[in-house]
Design a protein around this motif. Sequence first.
Motif, short mmCIF file in Angstrom:
data_model
loop_
_atom_site.label_atom_id
_atom_site.label_comp_id
_atom_site.label_asym_id
_atom_site.label_seq_id
_atom_site.Cartn_x
_atom_site.Cartn_y
_atom_site.Cartn_z
N HIS A 51 0.85 -1.19 0.00
CA HIS A 51 0.00 0.00 0.00
C HIS A 51 0.89 1.24 0.00
CE1 HIS A 51 -2.86 3.02 1.46
NE2 HIS A 51 -3.82 2.18 1.10
N PRO A 52 0.58 2.24 -0.84
CA PRO A 52 1.46 3.40 -0.94
C PRO A 52 1.66 4.14 0.39
CG PRO A 52 -0.63 3.76 -2.13
CD PRO A 52 -0.57 2.32 -1.74
N ARG A 53 0.70 4.07 1.28
CA ARG A 53 0.80 4.83 2.53
C ARG A 53 1.12 3.92 3.72
NH1 ARG A 53 -3.09 6.03 5.58
NH2 ARG A 53 -4.61 5.46 4.00
N THR A 54 0.33 2.85 3.92
CA THR A 54 0.50 2.03 5.12
C THR A 54 1.62 1.01 4.99
OG1 THR A 54 -1.01 0.29 4.38
CG2 THR A 54 -2.00 2.15 5.54
N GLY A 55 2.00 0.67 3.74
CA GLY A 55 3.04 -0.34 3.55
C GLY A 55 2.53 -1.76 3.77
N GLU A 56 1.23 -1.94 4.02
CA GLU A 56 0.71 -3.29 4.24
C GLU A 56 0.58 -4.04 2.90
OE1 GLU A 56 -1.68 -2.69 8.41
OE2 GLU A 56 -2.83 -2.41 6.60
N GLU A 57 0.56 -5.38 3.03
CA GLU A 57 0.56 -6.22 1.82
C GLU A 57 -0.83 -6.45 1.26
OE1 GLU A 57 2.61 -9.93 1.94
OE2 GLU A 57 4.56 -8.97 2.22
N TYR A 58 -0.94 -6.25 -0.03
CA TYR A 58 -2.19 -6.50 -0.74
C TYR A 58 -1.89 -7.52 -1.85
CZ TYR A 58 -4.44 -2.54 1.57
OH TYR A 58 -4.98 -1.72 2.51
N ALA A 59 -2.60 -8.64 -1.82
CA ALA A 59 -2.37 -9.68 -2.82
C ALA A 59 -3.59 -9.79 -3.72
CB ALA A 59 -2.10 -11.01 -2.14
N LEU A 60 -3.36 -9.96 -4.99
CA LEU A 60 -4.49 -10.23 -5.88
C LEU A 60 -4.99 -11.65 -5.63
CD1 LEU A 60 -3.53 -8.75 -9.39
CD2 LEU A 60 -4.79 -7.69 -7.49
#
Length: 364
Positions: A51-60
């Motif tokens: 995530h551009p702000r939180t840095g958390e992982e987003y997976a498709l």
Amino acid sequence: MQIYKVGGAVRDRLLGRPVSDVDWLVVGATVEQMQAEGFRPVGADFPVFLHPRTGEEYALARTERKSGRGYGGFTFHASPEVTLEEDLVRRDLTINAMAEDEHGNLHDPYHGKADLEQRLLRHVSPAFAEDPLRVLRVARFAARYAPLGFRVADETLQLMRQIAESGELQALTAERSWKEIERALMESEPQVFIEVLRSCGGLSELMPELEGASTLAALHQAARHQQPLAVRWACLLRGLQPAALKALNQRFKAPRECQELAMLVGEFAERADQAPQLEPASLLEMLQKFDVYRRPKRFEDFIAACEMAALGSEYPQGEYLRGAAEAARAVDVKPLLEAGLAGQGLGEALKGERLKALEAYKAA
Ligand code: CTP
């Protein structure tokens, strides 16, 4: 696109445990869309973004199919058509296959919540077998949640047994296995990790050296006393022959600190147990080998490992050893230097002085 919170964060919130990191799942999006929204791609193997702000992982959302032996043998398919249910079904345990949408609604097609309530570690589907590391993961979760009363479901243990029998555990890389072992050892009931592996036949595949080992009590004690990783590893390996110790250390490429401590416990634990009866020369040899002058922490860890094996009984040898190290350390090198000693001569003289100090310590 829809975004869901998934995996451990959902599980641990329902269990009322602290949530450390949050994984997100994105359904109905393309790689291009994600990049256009400012997400930074990170996954070399899978389409995962930060995530551009939180840095958390987003997976498709993706489906996975095994195409060969070992971890490399994976093909995956990510597309906006992959549904939430399709993504969740490839996951390891029902309690890890729940999702929460942006309104806080739980999506739980595989009944993870019921298994949480029944305290069951149960696989989601036969896809479990596609990653043999999951045998270790289940054992690790069993160790972590043992205090809450969790156990492995019979059908899952059965499947783990089949995976162990297939020999696939031996195809795991040292790094992946060690990461699980390390995390399991740091749990509150690490002995459960070994017990679960033993009960599914995984122990004889991964750590056959431990099969005959009689007790996990020292390891359990080390966890009760919140000992660091190296002490726990040394407690687990205590009592093994040098060749077995070496084999285990090398098979998993254990960190140097863990390797060293396990070897030192193997070599010196018996001597430590007899410390007050030892001849000063034997005591000195041990202190020199530990390099207690420059590595005091390592000697402390060694004493801790010996203490843990006493399982809560008094271990006065610990204090005796600390005192001995102190006495040897107190020998001042300055007068020897002033007397013009150097090199090997200095080393010998220093050793002689330390021996005298230990003789005085023993006599006191
Ligand atoms: N997962 C899986 N099989 C694996 C690794 C991960 O199915 N071999 C899935 C599980 O759904 C898991 C999620 O990916 O919940 C995230 O994995 P990970 O971050 O490794 O574990 P967590 O479940 O978050 O647990 P932990 O608290 O141990 O980090």
